[in-house]
Scaffold this motif. Structure first.
Motif, mmCIF file in Angstrom:
data_model
loop_
_atom_site.group_PDB
_atom_site.id
_atom_site.type_symbol
_atom_site.label_atom_id
_atom_site.label_comp_id
_atom_site.label_asym_id
_atom_site.label_seq_id
_atom_site.Cartn_x
_atom_site.Cartn_y
_atom_site.Cartn_z
ATOM 1 N N UNK A 139 36.308 11.295 -69.401
ATOM 2 C CA UNK A 139 36.778 12.638 -69.776
ATOM 3 C C UNK A 139 37.513 13.372 -68.654
ATOM 4 N N UNK A 140 37.826 12.639 -67.565
ATOM 5 C CA UNK A 140 38.510 13.240 -66.427
ATOM 6 C C UNK A 140 37.758 14.470 -65.904
ATOM 7 N N UNK A 141 36.434 14.359 -65.847
ATOM 8 C CA UNK A 141 35.595 15.448 -65.331
ATOM 9 C C UNK A 141 35.444 15.269 -63.829
ATOM 10 N N UNK A 142 35.683 16.324 -63.068
ATOM 11 C CA UNK A 142 35.635 16.226 -61.608
ATOM 12 C C UNK A 142 34.199 15.990 -61.129
ATOM 13 N N UNK A 143 34.100 15.532 -59.896
ATOM 14 C CA UNK A 143 32.810 15.123 -59.337
ATOM 15 C C UNK A 143 31.798 16.280 -59.321
ATOM 16 N N UNK A 144 32.237 17.457 -58.921
ATOM 17 C CA UNK A 144 31.310 18.586 -58.812
ATOM 18 C C UNK A 144 30.722 18.950 -60.175
ATOM 19 N N UNK A 145 31.555 18.975 -61.197
ATOM 20 C CA UNK A 145 31.070 19.299 -62.542
ATOM 21 C C UNK A 145 30.143 18.209 -63.052
ATOM 22 N N UNK A 146 30.508 16.969 -62.797
ATOM 23 C CA UNK A 146 29.678 15.840 -63.228
ATOM 24 C C UNK A 146 28.310 15.883 -62.559
ATOM 25 N N UNK A 147 28.285 16.219 -61.283
ATOM 26 C CA UNK A 147 27.006 16.324 -60.568
ATOM 27 C C UNK A 147 26.138 17.426 -61.172
ATOM 28 N N UNK A 148 26.767 18.536 -61.539
ATOM 29 C CA UNK A 148 26.027 19.658 -62.131
ATOM 30 C C UNK A 148 25.448 19.272 -63.487
#
Length: 253
Positions: free
Chosen positions: A134-143
């Motif tokens: 989904x092209x989700x950035x690392x910071x959002x994915x970690x959250x």
């Protein structure tokens, strides 16, 4: 559902305790999904974390329903944005990070058991999967991962909760529509347990269901519903009379 909202659930499967009845009053269940939810909410983890309060407030519009990511809304709408069930943890991993069903189950188990080595490996898989899917950035994915990890510790199996809820609904339906027959059955089921019999007799009194004294001519072995001229009562069962043996009762019968 009016019975659920009154918390008039003595004798109803899984919903008898004072704490459960208090939660029923707050929740004011008006659909089957609420019964499934309350059985998952009334456990030490969710109660200790305040999930039950969040669910009730969101249901009644006292708190805004929010979703950490738009992709989670279809999964969490049924539980007012709260990650309540283990299946929701697995679905979230599938939707956000492209997990297979088997991979999502491994993630669920690792989160529930807090296995650090497995969790560290799964976190990396989740972050890479979220980016690729989904092209989700690392910071959002970690959250999102941290959110799933937090709620996975408390999540209950929805399929179990739904099975319990069906029995809760059926027993509540019987109590609401056939109160005399229902309480006679409950009393019979608890024969031999003086504390439960006393508790159930008090409930009959609260329901204005008379319990008639034992009668050598009319009593059967069990508590028996008596319907006369549209009025209902329960005849006390012989087998719960103290000091009277089974052989004597069988002789009378």
């Amino acid at each position: 559902y009016e019975l659920f909202q009154r918390a008039d659930t003595i004798g109803v499967f899984q919903l008898e305790s004072s704490g459960m009845r208090e939660l029923l009053k707050k929740l004011k269940a008006d659909c089957f999904d609420d019964i499934i939810a309350i059985l998952a909410l009334y456990r030490p983890g969710p109660l200790g974390s305040g999930m039950h309060e969040m669910y009730c407030k969101r249901k009644h519009g006292e708190e805004e329903i929010t979703y950490f990511h738009p992709l989670l809304e279809p999964i969490l709408a049924e539980s007012n944005g709260v990650i309540l069930y283990q299946e929701q943890v697995m679905q979230s991993a599938q939707i956000i990070a492209g997990y297979t069903l088997g991979g999502a189950d491994i993630l669920r188990r690792a989160m529930g058991k807090k296995i650090k080595s497995v969790m560290d490996a799964q976190k990396d898989v989740f972050i890479k999967g979220a980016k690729a899917t989904n092209d989700i950035d690392r910071r959002t994915a970690e959250s999102i991962f941290a959110l799933l990890e937090k709620f996975a510790q408390y999540g209950f199996n929805k399929s179990h909760s739904a099975a319990y809820a069906m029995l809760s609904y059926r027993t509540a339906y019987l109590k609401a529509n056939y109160p005399v027959e229902f309480m006679a059955a409950v009393l019979t089921a608890d024969q031999g347990n003086a504390d439960k019999i006393s508790h159930n007799l008090a409930e009959c009194n609260a329901m204005n269901v008379p319990v008639l004294s034992p009668d050598v001519n009319e009593s059967g072995a069990n508590f028996t519903p008596v319907i006369e001229n549209g009025e209902g009562s329960i005849r006390f069962g012989d087998r719960d009379m103290r000091g009277v043996g089974i052989l004597e009762l069988e002789g009378i019968e």
